[in-house]
Design an enzyme around this catalytic site. Structure first.
Site, PDB file in Angstrom:
ATOM      1  N   LYS A 197      64.671  41.367  47.000  1.00 29.55           N
ATOM      2  CA  LYS A 197      63.788  40.653  47.928  1.00 29.55           C
ATOM      3  C   LYS A 197      63.266  39.387  47.264  1.00 29.55           C
ATOM      4  O   LYS A 197      63.112  39.342  46.032  1.00 29.55           O
ATOM      5  CB  LYS A 197      62.585  41.517  48.318  1.00 29.55           C
ATOM      6  CG  LYS A 197      62.895  42.955  48.668  1.00 29.55           C
ATOM      7  CD  LYS A 197      61.617  43.739  48.970  1.00 29.55           C
ATOM      8  CE  LYS A 197      61.886  45.224  49.027  1.00 29.55           C
ATOM      9  NZ  LYS A 197      62.051  45.821  47.685  1.00 29.55           N
ATOM     10  N   TYR A 241      59.546  42.758  41.119  1.00 28.00           N
ATOM     11  CA  TYR A 241      59.454  43.927  40.250  1.00 28.00           C
ATOM     12  C   TYR A 241      59.904  43.641  38.820  1.00 28.00           C
ATOM     13  O   TYR A 241      59.655  44.439  37.917  1.00 28.00           O
ATOM     14  CB  TYR A 241      60.290  45.088  40.799  1.00 28.00           C
ATOM     15  CG  TYR A 241      59.988  45.494  42.222  1.00 28.00           C
ATOM     16  CD1 TYR A 241      58.838  45.060  42.892  1.00 28.00           C
ATOM     17  CD2 TYR A 241      60.876  46.312  42.928  1.00 28.00           C
ATOM     18  CE1 TYR A 241      58.589  45.433  44.203  1.00 28.00           C
ATOM     19  CE2 TYR A 241      60.629  46.693  44.233  1.00 28.00           C
ATOM     20  CZ  TYR A 241      59.485  46.239  44.868  1.00 28.00           C
ATOM     21  OH  TYR A 241      59.251  46.616  46.174  1.00 28.00           O
ATOM     22  N   HIS A 254      60.452  39.156  51.347  1.00 29.14           N
ATOM     23  CA  HIS A 254      59.540  40.212  50.913  1.00 29.14           C
ATOM     24  C   HIS A 254      58.261  40.286  51.748  1.00 29.14           C
ATOM     25  O   HIS A 254      57.670  41.356  51.902  1.00 29.14           O
ATOM     26  CB  HIS A 254      59.183  40.006  49.430  1.00 29.14           C
ATOM     27  CG  HIS A 254      58.775  41.251  48.717  1.00 29.14           C
ATOM     28  ND1 HIS A 254      58.914  41.412  47.356  1.00 29.14           N
ATOM     29  CD2 HIS A 254      58.231  42.408  49.154  1.00 29.14           C
ATOM     30  CE1 HIS A 254      58.478  42.603  47.009  1.00 29.14           C
ATOM     31  NE2 HIS A 254      58.054  43.220  48.084  1.00 29.14           N
TER      32      HIS A 254
END
Length: 275
Positions: A76, A51, A109
């Site tokens: 993650k 992200y 992830h």
């Protein structure tokens, strides 16, 4: 079902995790959302290296005035970084970005790197946990096959499996496996990315005098999941937590349960069937 914004679930490790979390996917300017969430009772923030906003989450935590120890922070590691040494390096880098000396939860992830790298990555997470850098470790997008790999290798069971879960994609086989093994299921995309025009969802929303988003998150909580709704808008973040003065009836839950379309209902990448 008596739930509050402070409700937690006990993980296999014995740690407590707040059930409601704020998702950070595609939130470049995340500081306002994090500050707003923490000021209004959220105590769980779900982030990821992918992200690219770990530093912003750390900043938001510090600006909120809420003590770090009261907040449950997740990150993650993506598949391209999997491997033993690369995972240890990634954990240190993430801690530096957040400005923290530990994370409450760190997840693999996805299972997209293949069995050998998945297990090497899991061993690295176990060692980082022993070193005190991670309080709990888990996985995301893992199917039963991937979870069984860990068990067959004789390694510690993940405390969490984060999956795309909402009424249209309920992953019942994986969820049942997780329940049988004490693995808590976190639900990403609980709001179906705003696809709220289904007549059943609209009807349940109307009957309860709630937004479809609130109904979806409440469904997730009542199903025993840990939902991670995302929003970059502080007002929406607050609204999404206004869930605790109503309860969906058994009839409403059954109608929403019946919307399940399995993998065909997924609206995200959903790599649970990776080899």
């Amino acid at each position: 079902m008596s739930l509050t914004i402070s409700s937690t679930v006990r993980l296999l490790s014995g740690s407590s995790m707040p059930l409601l979390g704020l998702g950070m996917f595609r939130n470049e300017d995340c500081v306002p959302a994090v500050v707003s969430a923490l000021k209004h009772g959220y105590r769980h923030i779900d982030c990821a290296r992918l992200y690219e906003n770990e530093a912003g989450v750390g900043q938001g935590v510090r600006e909120s005035g809420v003590p770090r120890g009261d907040i449950f922070i997740t990150s993650k590691i993506m598949a391209k970084e999997h491997g033993y040494e690369s995972t240890l390096n990634a954990i240190d880098e993430s801690l530096g970005r957040f400005g923290f000396d530990y994370l409450d939860l760190f997840l693999i992830h996805s299972p997209l790197s293949g069995k050998e790298l998945r297990l090497a990555t899991w061993r690295a997470l176990l060692d980082a946990k022993k070193a005190g850098k991670l309080r709990d470790i888990g996985v995301s997008n893992y199917g039963v096959k991937h979870l069984e790999e860990i068990r067959e290798a004789g390694l510690e069971t993940p405390t969490v499996n984060q999956l795309e879960v909402h009424p249209f994609c309920q992953h019942r086989g994986i969820v049942n496996y997780c329940k049988e093994h004490g693995i808590v299921v976190q639900a990403y995309c609980p709001l179906i990315r705003g696809a709220h025009d289904n007549h059943i969802l609209q009807d349940v929303s109307k009957n309860n005098h709630r937004t479809v988003a609130q109904v979806l998150i409440r469904w997730s909580l009542q199903r025993g999941f840990s939902p991670l709704p995302k929003s970059s808008q502080p007002a929406r973040v607050i609204e999404n937590a206004e869930l605790y003065d109503f309860e969906l009836s058994a009839e409403d839950m059954a109608r929403m349960d019946a919307l399940d379309r399995g993998d065909a209902g997924a609206i995200s990448w959903n790599p649970v069937n990776a080899p």
